[in-house]
Structure formats: C-alpha cells, structure tokens
Scaffold this motif. Structure first.
Motif, PDB file in Angstrom:
ATOM      1  N   UNK A   1      -3.868  -6.783  16.958  1.00 39.84           N
ATOM      2  CA  UNK A   1      -3.742  -5.635  17.859  1.00 39.84           C
ATOM      3  C   UNK A   1      -2.356  -5.017  17.779  1.00 39.84           C
ATOM      4  N   UNK A   2      -1.372  -5.792  17.328  1.00 40.41           N
ATOM      5  CA  UNK A   2      -0.004  -5.296  17.209  1.00 40.41           C
ATOM      6  C   UNK A   2       0.283  -4.642  15.866  1.00 40.41           C
ATOM      7  N   UNK A   3      -0.706  -4.577  14.981  1.00 40.79           N
ATOM      8  CA  UNK A   3      -0.473  -3.965  13.673  1.00 40.79           C
ATOM      9  C   UNK A   3      -0.002  -2.524  13.872  1.00 40.79           C
ATOM     10  N   UNK A   4       1.129  -2.144  13.290  1.00 42.01           N
ATOM     11  CA  UNK A   4       1.686  -0.813  13.554  1.00 42.01           C
ATOM     12  C   UNK A   4       0.815   0.338  13.058  1.00 42.01           C
ATOM     13  N   UNK A   5      -0.101   0.066  12.133  1.00 45.63           N
ATOM     14  CA  UNK A   5      -0.923   1.134  11.580  1.00 45.63           C
ATOM     15  C   UNK A   5      -2.277   1.277  12.287  1.00 45.63           C
ATOM     16  N   UNK A   6      -2.556   0.411  13.241  1.00 53.99           N
ATOM     17  CA  UNK A   6      -3.837   0.511  13.951  1.00 53.99           C
ATOM     18  C   UNK A   6      -4.082   1.909  14.526  1.00 53.99           C
ATOM     19  N   UNK A   7      -3.106   2.525  15.219  1.00 55.68           N
ATOM     20  CA  UNK A   7      -3.375   3.861  15.775  1.00 55.68           C
ATOM     21  C   UNK A   7      -3.737   4.885  14.701  1.00 55.68           C
ATOM     22  N   UNK A   8      -3.088   4.810  13.543  1.00 53.38           N
ATOM     23  CA  UNK A   8      -3.396   5.752  12.472  1.00 53.38           C
ATOM     24  C   UNK A   8      -4.812   5.528  11.939  1.00 53.38           C
ATOM     25  N   UNK A   9      -5.225   4.270  11.830  1.00 57.23           N
ATOM     26  CA  UNK A   9      -6.580   3.985  11.360  1.00 57.23           C
ATOM     27  C   UNK A   9      -7.619   4.466  12.373  1.00 57.23           C
ATOM     28  N   UNK A  10      -7.335   4.258  13.650  1.00 53.87           N
ATOM     29  CA  UNK A  10      -8.252   4.745  14.688  1.00 53.87           C
ATOM     30  C   UNK A  10      -8.358   6.273  14.615  1.00 53.87           C
TER      31      UNK A  10
ATOM     32  N   UNK B   1       0.827  -1.212   0.000  1.00 53.09           N
ATOM     33  CA  UNK B   1       0.000   0.000   0.000  1.00 53.09           C
ATOM     34  C   UNK B   1       0.857   1.255   0.000  1.00 53.09           C
ATOM     35  N   UNK B   2       0.263   2.342  -0.458  1.00 55.18           N
ATOM     36  CA  UNK B   2       0.920   3.639  -0.331  1.00 55.18           C
ATOM     37  C   UNK B   2       1.270   3.906   1.133  1.00 55.18           C
ATOM     38  N   UNK B   3       2.342   4.659   1.322  1.00 56.25           N
ATOM     39  CA  UNK B   3       2.616   5.138   2.681  1.00 56.25           C
ATOM     40  C   UNK B   3       1.455   6.020   3.125  1.00 56.25           C
ATOM     41  N   UNK B   4       1.044   5.858   4.354  1.00 58.33           N
ATOM     42  CA  UNK B   4      -0.101   6.618   4.847  1.00 58.33           C
ATOM     43  C   UNK B   4       0.319   8.032   5.201  1.00 58.33           C
ATOM     44  N   UNK B   5      -0.516   8.980   4.820  1.00 58.50           N
ATOM     45  CA  UNK B   5      -0.254  10.390   5.075  1.00 58.50           C
ATOM     46  C   UNK B   5       0.056  10.625   6.561  1.00 58.50           C
ATOM     47  N   UNK B   6       1.044  11.452   6.820  1.00 61.39           N
ATOM     48  CA  UNK B   6       1.479  11.711   8.200  1.00 61.39           C
ATOM     49  C   UNK B   6       0.391  12.367   9.040  1.00 61.39           C
ATOM     50  N   UNK B   7      -0.624  12.945   8.401  1.00 59.74           N
ATOM     51  CA  UNK B   7      -1.714  13.582   9.161  1.00 59.74           C
ATOM     52  C   UNK B   7      -2.364  12.615  10.152  1.00 59.74           C
ATOM     53  N   UNK B   8      -2.352  11.342   9.815  1.00 55.62           N
ATOM     54  CA  UNK B   8      -3.060  10.368  10.639  1.00 55.62           C
ATOM     55  C   UNK B   8      -2.211   9.823  11.777  1.00 55.62           C
ATOM     56  N   UNK B   9      -0.970  10.263  11.847  1.00 55.60           N
ATOM     57  CA  UNK B   9      -0.087   9.795  12.917  1.00 55.60           C
ATOM     58  C   UNK B   9      -0.273  10.579  14.204  1.00 55.60           C
ATOM     59  N   UNK B  10      -0.740  11.811  14.084  1.00 54.92           N
ATOM     60  CA  UNK B  10      -0.916  12.640  15.276  1.00 54.92           C
ATOM     61  C   UNK B  10      -2.049  12.092  16.127  1.00 54.92           C
ATOM     62  N   UNK B  11      -1.835  11.889  17.419  1.00 54.43           N
ATOM     63  CA  UNK B  11      -2.894  11.337  18.279  1.00 54.43           C
ATOM     64  C   UNK B  11      -4.139  12.215  18.264  1.00 54.43           C
TER      65      UNK B  11
END
Length: 392
Positions: free
Chosen positions: A320-329, A5-15
């Motif tokens: 639950x350990x998927x590294x992208x879960x927080x970004x999806x949430x 997949x494309x790298x996910x936009x950094x906007x979704x990394x911010x809590x």
C-alpha cells in the motif's frame, strides 16, 4: 540483472476522479443488457472469435475463444445471481466435453483459455464435478505440450512438426494457470514444474531488455538453446504487439500468485510502464505499440481491457506504500472510463468496438472480439468488488 522500469509518464500523476460504485454499477448494467440481447442466440453455440460487420456469427468448437463466452456468463451469474446465465454455461459443458472426446482443436496451448473459463470456474463456483473432470483432462493435454529440454509449452500444432516445435508465445502466460490449478487439485507436481519453467523461459526470452516483448520465441528442443524471437500478429519482429504486452502484464502478475516469485510482479511493472508510456491521448492503445498518432493506426480495445485486468492484479500484490500506486490507479481509471465512454459497442453485438484480431491476416479489424468483451467485463467486476479471478 534486474533492469529498472522506465520512468512513468507524468500524465498518470494527475489525480483522477475515483471510479465510484454507482459508475461501475451503471457500466456493468450496460454489459448485462448487451449480454441479454445476445443470450438467446448463443445457448447451444458460441459467438465467433470476432464480429463481422458488428455481429457475431454462431460457431461451435472451431477456435481458441469459446471459453470467453462461458466466462462472461459466469461473471454475469456472479454479479446477478440469475440462474439463466448459469444454465446456459452449464449446458455448454456438452460442447467442451465433445471437444475433448473427439480431439477437436485441442492441439494448442489455448486449452487454458478454453477450460479455465468454462470448467475450472464452474467447479470452483458451484462444485460441478463434471466440470472439474473435464478441466483435468484438458490440463493433461496441455502438460503433454511441455518440452522438458526447451522448458516451454509448444504454442500450436503437431508436437512432431519441426516448424512448430519449441515455439512459445506470450499469450501462454494466461494459459499456464490451468496447470497450476491441476497441480493443486491432484497433487501432481509435474504440472506445477512445467508451468514454473515455462514462465521462467518466457521472462528470460520473450521480454526484451527495454521491457517490450516478442510475440513468439523459438527454443531448440534438442539442446534447450534459444534460437530467435519473431512475431505472428505484431507489426514486425522488432516491434511490440500491444495485446502481447498486455498478456505479459497480466500473466507475470498472476505468476506471483501461483509461485510467490517476487521477480514476477517487478517484471509486470516494467511491462506496464512500457505499455502506459506509449498510449495515445485517449489512453486506448494502437494494435502495436510502435505506432503513434501520426500513423493513423487501428486501436485494439481488447489489449487495453487485458492491460487493465493485469494492472489491477498487480495492485493486489504491491504494498500500500508503493509510491507508484496512485499513478497506477489513475491509469486504470483513465483507460476503463475511455473504453466505456467511447468504445462501448451497442447497438452492435459485443461490448467493445475497435478490437483487432490479426491485422496481418485481415481478421477482425475494427470489430468487437470475444476476449476483449470478456476482459472488459472482468475489469468492471474486479473494480466493483472483492473478486477471485478465474485465472487464479
């Protein structure tokens, strides 16, 4: 070959702030208040597919969308336990039965949208035998639209019409669950095989290498060869219709639930990244993902709501350990909060403003639409509790 997949936009990394239960309860209360204002007008008829000047005309058995009204009534009953919603939903079974008896607008793959959200859920939630029987009749009609040579379910129209034969569309990802349910209910493996093959062909031909999607694709029904992809509602044949991309996200995530095929959630992930990376500043998509802020294009809130449901379904599958879960949430929170804050419809009919039905045909532009309302309500219910989707 699997494409990353494309790298996910950094906007979704911010809590992001959590979607608290109190916030969700308030949002659902707003939905219920709005449904209660509409309920007296739609006890024997249905809201039209999209509103006109902010108000839904009353219709009966004219479109692919009537199931979304009964779907919202069942959601309301599940949330509140108030039998006024159940009574109206069960009363409308007469209309769904007459539709089958008289063959009214049933030459479509949208039998899934119609009968999953009116009858299958009624059977599952209450044990209504009549609803079960109607859903099985609808599933048989849907199965008859499957062409074994091409491996696809024909989207619309007469099965003998050469102009329509072999045409599959991305929306069907949300209709094939009717066949999976019927296979489980009856033991008829042909239903399951048709659904699995259709999803496989959708993954192979509707999804482009960059994880954007065609709206439609034609297969040769005589030799099974692929012909061409095009669009029915998108901006162009080469663009990416936002609602179609959302159907793909949700449908391929559901595909894993029904098949256990681990390629399906990975495909849903790829489609998700393509979708999220092309959202504007307020995270509510334009009606086609080709557009940017400089284009002054219309939003499609219905596509945003569908994507939230699809992403929530994907989260149920991922470790639950998927590294992208927080970004999806974070993405879910950003989209649903902005829909609620800036696009909630009152004092009009409907739940979400600024939906688009069919831009090219000048239908339902910047208006609430029934599927947008349904998936917005579903998203809130999904996020507020442990809940079994009506498409499972």
């Amino acid at each position: 070959m699997t494409i990353a997949p494309e790298m996910l936009d950094a906007r979704y990394s911010a809590p992001q702030p959590d979607l608290s239960q109190s916030w969700l309860r308030e949002a659902i209360a707003g939905v219920l208040t709005q449904l209660d204002t509409m309920l007296p007008r739609f006890t024997t008829t249905f809201p039209a597919a999209s509103a006109s000047a902010g108000r839904y005309p009353a219709v009966e058995k004219v479109d692919w969308t009537e199931g979304f009204w009964t779907g919202m009534l069942w959601l309301a009953w599940e949330v509140t336990g108030d039998d006024k919603y159940r009574a109206v939903a069960e009363g409308l079974l007469d209309s769904f039965e007459e539709r089958l008896d008289k063959q009214i607008k049933v030459d479509t793959h949208d039998l899934g949208f119609l009968y999953l959200l009116s009858c299958v859920n009624a059977w599952k939630l209450t044990g209504n035998i009549r609803a079960r029987d109607l859903a099985l009749r609808a599933a048989e009609l849907l199965y008859r639209r499957f062409n074994a040579t091409a491996g696809v379910i024909q989207a619309w129209g007469d099965l003998n019409d050469p102009a329509r034969q072999g045409r599959m569309i991305i929306d069907c990802n949300l209709n094939v669950p009717l066949l999976f349910w019927a296979a489980d209910e009856t033991g008829n493996s042909a239903y399951r095989e048709a659904a699995v093959r259709h999803l496989s062909q959708a993954a192979r031909y509707l999804v482009r290498e960059d994880a954007s999607t065609f709206h439609t694709f034609y297969m040769d029904i005589h030799n099974g060869q692929p012909l061409r992809g095009d669009t029915h509602q998108g901006f162009s044949d080469s663009s990416c219709w936002a609602r179609g991309q959302a159907w793909g996200i949700y449908g391929f995530a559901l595909g894993f639930h029904h098949t256990g095929d681990t390629t399906q959630p990975e495909l849903a992930r790829r489609l998700t990244h393509y979708f999220l990376n092309r959202l504007p500043e307020d995270y509510v998509c334009y009606w086609d993902l080709v557009f940017t802020a400089r284009d002054n294009a219309c939003r499609d809130t219905s596509a945003a709501a569908i994507a939230v449901c699809g992403l929530a379904e994907l989260l149920k599958i991922l470790p639950l350990t998927d590294p992208l879960r927080p970004a999806y949430v974070n993405a879910i929170a950003l989209i649903i909060r902005n829909l609620s804050t800036h696009y909630f419809a009152p004092p009009q009919d409907g739940l979400l403003r600024e939906g688009v039905y069919n831009f090219g045909r000048n239908m339902g532009i910047n208006e609430p639409n029934l599927w947008g309302d349904y998936f917005y309500f579903e998203a809130l219910v999904r996020l507020s509790r442990v809940w079994t989707p009506y498409f499972c």
